[in-house]
Design a protein around this motif. Structure first.
Motif, PDB file in Angstrom:
ATOM      1  N   THR A  71      28.243   0.115  43.283  1.00  0.00           N
ATOM      2  CA  THR A  71      26.851   0.548  43.330  1.00  0.00           C
ATOM      3  C   THR A  71      26.145   0.046  42.071  1.00  0.00           C
ATOM      4  O   THR A  71      26.625   0.268  40.964  1.00  0.00           O
ATOM      5  N   LEU A  72      25.003  -0.653  42.248  1.00  0.00           N
ATOM      6  CA  LEU A  72      24.231  -1.178  41.125  1.00  0.00           C
ATOM      7  C   LEU A  72      22.803  -0.665  41.223  1.00  0.00           C
ATOM      8  O   LEU A  72      22.219  -0.631  42.307  1.00  0.00           O
ATOM      9  N   VAL A  73      22.230  -0.293  40.086  1.00  0.00           N
ATOM     10  CA  VAL A  73      20.847   0.173  40.008  1.00  0.00           C
ATOM     11  C   VAL A  73      20.173  -0.578  38.865  1.00  0.00           C
ATOM     12  O   VAL A  73      20.656  -0.548  37.728  1.00  0.00           O
ATOM     13  N   LEU A  74      19.039  -1.249  39.169  1.00  0.00           N
ATOM     14  CA  LEU A  74      18.314  -2.038  38.169  1.00  0.00           C
ATOM     15  C   LEU A  74      16.963  -1.385  37.904  1.00  0.00           C
ATOM     16  O   LEU A  74      16.176  -1.173  38.829  1.00  0.00           O
ATOM     17  N   ASP A  75      16.690  -1.081  36.624  1.00  0.00           N
ATOM     18  CA  ASP A  75      15.410  -0.510  36.207  1.00  0.00           C
ATOM     19  C   ASP A  75      14.615  -1.553  35.439  1.00  0.00           C
ATOM     20  O   ASP A  75      15.149  -2.275  34.586  1.00  0.00           O
ATOM     21  N   GLY A  76      13.293  -1.633  35.734  1.00  0.00           N
ATOM     22  CA  GLY A  76      12.424  -2.612  35.109  1.00  0.00           C
ATOM     23  C   GLY A  76      11.900  -2.173  33.756  1.00  0.00           C
ATOM     24  O   GLY A  76      12.243  -1.095  33.247  1.00  0.00           O
ATOM     25  N   PRO A  77      11.029  -3.001  33.140  1.00  0.00           N
ATOM     26  CA  PRO A  77      10.495  -2.687  31.817  1.00  0.00           C
ATOM     27  C   PRO A  77       9.748  -1.361  31.758  1.00  0.00           C
ATOM     28  O   PRO A  77       9.748  -0.691  30.728  1.00  0.00           O
ATOM     29  N   ALA A  78       9.093  -0.991  32.850  1.00  0.00           N
ATOM     30  CA  ALA A  78       8.344   0.268  32.883  1.00  0.00           C
ATOM     31  C   ALA A  78       9.180   1.431  33.396  1.00  0.00           C
ATOM     32  O   ALA A  78       8.646   2.516  33.623  1.00  0.00           O
ATOM     33  N   GLY A  79      10.472   1.218  33.592  1.00  0.00           N
ATOM     34  CA  GLY A  79      11.341   2.269  34.098  1.00  0.00           C
ATOM     35  C   GLY A  79      11.375   2.375  35.598  1.00  0.00           C
ATOM     36  O   GLY A  79      12.021   3.278  36.141  1.00  0.00           O
ATOM     37  N   GLU A  80      10.690   1.469  36.280  1.00  0.00           N
ATOM     38  CA  GLU A  80      10.671   1.526  37.737  1.00  0.00           C
ATOM     39  C   GLU A  80      11.960   0.936  38.309  1.00  0.00           C
ATOM     40  O   GLU A  80      12.562   0.035  37.740  1.00  0.00           O
ATOM     41  N   ASN A  81      12.360   1.472  39.445  1.00  0.00           N
ATOM     42  CA  ASN A  81      13.558   0.977  40.115  1.00  0.00           C
ATOM     43  C   ASN A  81      13.225  -0.277  40.903  1.00  0.00           C
ATOM     44  O   ASN A  81      12.286  -0.295  41.689  1.00  0.00           O
ATOM     45  N   PRO A 104       8.898 -10.905  32.567  1.00  0.00           N
ATOM     46  CA  PRO A 104       9.396 -10.730  31.194  1.00  0.00           C
ATOM     47  C   PRO A 104       9.458  -9.256  30.810  1.00  0.00           C
ATOM     48  O   PRO A 104       8.581  -8.465  31.163  1.00  0.00           O
ATOM     49  N   GLY A 105      10.491  -8.886  30.087  1.00  0.00           N
ATOM     50  CA  GLY A 105      10.655  -7.506  29.654  1.00  0.00           C
ATOM     51  C   GLY A 105      12.122  -7.126  29.533  1.00  0.00           C
ATOM     52  O   GLY A 105      13.021  -7.945  29.746  1.00  0.00           O
ATOM     53  N   ARG A 106      12.360  -5.862  29.180  1.00  0.00           N
ATOM     54  CA  ARG A 106      13.705  -5.347  28.966  1.00  0.00           C
ATOM     55  C   ARG A 106      14.158  -4.582  30.210  1.00  0.00           C
ATOM     56  O   ARG A 106      13.418  -3.751  30.737  1.00  0.00           O
ATOM     57  N   TYR A 107      15.383  -4.836  30.665  1.00  0.00           N
ATOM     58  CA  TYR A 107      15.903  -4.248  31.894  1.00  0.00           C
ATOM     59  C   TYR A 107      17.192  -3.474  31.592  1.00  0.00           C
ATOM     60  O   TYR A 107      17.910  -3.780  30.629  1.00  0.00           O
ATOM     61  N   ARG A 108      17.453  -2.488  32.444  1.00  0.00           N
ATOM     62  CA  ARG A 108      18.687  -1.687  32.354  1.00  0.00           C
ATOM     63  C   ARG A 108      19.416  -1.744  33.686  1.00  0.00           C
ATOM     64  O   ARG A 108      18.830  -1.496  34.735  1.00  0.00           O
ATOM     65  N   LEU A 109      20.702  -2.096  33.630  1.00  0.00           N
ATOM     66  CA  LEU A 109      21.540  -2.154  34.818  1.00  0.00           C
ATOM     67  C   LEU A 109      22.616  -1.075  34.730  1.00  0.00           C
ATOM     68  O   LEU A 109      23.427  -1.076  33.807  1.00  0.00           O
ATOM     69  N   ALA A 110      22.605  -0.149  35.670  1.00  0.00           N
ATOM     70  CA  ALA A 110      23.632   0.891  35.754  1.00  0.00           C
ATOM     71  C   ALA A 110      24.582   0.535  36.896  1.00  0.00           C
ATOM     72  O   ALA A 110      24.132   0.125  37.977  1.00  0.00           O
ATOM     73  N   TRP A 111      25.889   0.689  36.661  1.00  0.00           N
ATOM     74  CA  TRP A 111      26.872   0.340  37.679  1.00  0.00           C
ATOM     75  C   TRP A 111      27.889   1.466  37.847  1.00  0.00           C
ATOM     76  O   TRP A 111      28.128   2.253  36.932  1.00  0.00           O
ATOM     77  N   ARG A 112      28.469   1.504  39.036  1.00  0.00           N
ATOM     78  CA  ARG A 112      29.508   2.481  39.339  1.00  0.00           C
ATOM     79  C   ARG A 112      30.435   1.873  40.383  1.00  0.00           C
ATOM     80  O   ARG A 112      29.979   1.343  41.400  1.00  0.00           O
ATOM     81  N   VAL A 113      31.758   1.941  40.139  1.00  0.00           N
ATOM     82  CA  VAL A 113      32.760   1.411  41.055  1.00  0.00           C
ATOM     83  C   VAL A 113      33.927   2.391  41.138  1.00  0.00           C
ATOM     84  O   VAL A 113      34.034   3.315  40.325  1.00  0.00           O
TER      85      VAL A 113
END
Length: 219
Positions: A71-81, A104-113
């Protein structure tokens, strides 16, 4: 004397028992340490945690063992999914692609396996996109120009059904149009005038003949 020896042995036995207990605990810890050290984990990722890239077209996670149920979840620069393609587990790697080019911007990738021993593991990483998103091929394709045949077809189709064609500018066409519209052609007027003139000449000639006959010698 015997009582004194028994009293001296008791502390010794207690010390031995304590040493055995401590040694057993140490052995248990040493036996459990390799299992803890061998626990499945994330080995590497693309993009790497903290990386700065011009653009990210795909995401790939590599683990120390085969993983399932990613399972992967990607959040954008504004925190949007942001939408991602369905994650695919291929051996020790998990892959997915962003549904659209990343701005352009900073992203967060959350993962779970779920690891090979059946326990779920999770984590997250962050990366930065530096270049503007480029349009996809379908968005960059320009609308093709209309060909002359298409233009002619469009103009023909735009003519209302049953509409009369434009009148010709030639005299013959104008005369035919006048005749078809109920007007009297000019040549009929000329013929009628000729007939009237001929009839008048015939009447005059007849009168002259009669006058000549009346003026002749009488018996």
């Amino acid at each position: 004397m015997t009582h004194s020896l028994r009293s001296a042995r008791r502390p010794f036995r207690a010390a031995v028992r304590a040493g055995v207990a401590v040694g057993g605990a140490v052995l248990l810890l040493l036996a459990a340490a390799p299992a803890a050290l061998a626990h499945d984990r994330l080995k590497s990722s693309s993009p790497a945690d903290g990386a700065k890239l011009a653009q990210v077209e795909s995401i790939e996670l590599e683990f120390t063992s085969r993983m399932t149920m990613p399972t992967l979840v990607l959040d954008g620069p504004a925190g949007e999914n942001l939408p991602l393609g369905k994650p695919r587990a291929q051996g020790v790697t998990v892959k997915a692609e962003p549904a659209a080019p990343l701005e352009p911007g900073r992203y967060r990738l959350a993962w779970r396996v779920v690891s090979s021993d059946g326990h779920p593991i999770a984590g997250e990483l962050r990366f930065t996109v530096t270049a503007p998103a480029t349009p996809t091929a379908s968005e960059s394709e320009a609308t093709p120009a209309e060909t002359p045949a298409e233009t002619a077809s469009a103009s023909t189709s735009s003519t209302p059904a049953g509409a009369a064609p434009a009148a010709s500018s030639s005299p013959v066409a104008q005369a035919e149009a006048e005749a078809g519209s109920g007007g009297v052609p000019g040549w009929l007027w000329v013929a009628a005038a000729a007939l009237v003139a001929g009839g008048a000449a015939t009447v005059v000639a007849g009168r002259r003949r009669r006058a000549t006959g009346d003026a002749g010698p009488r018996p």
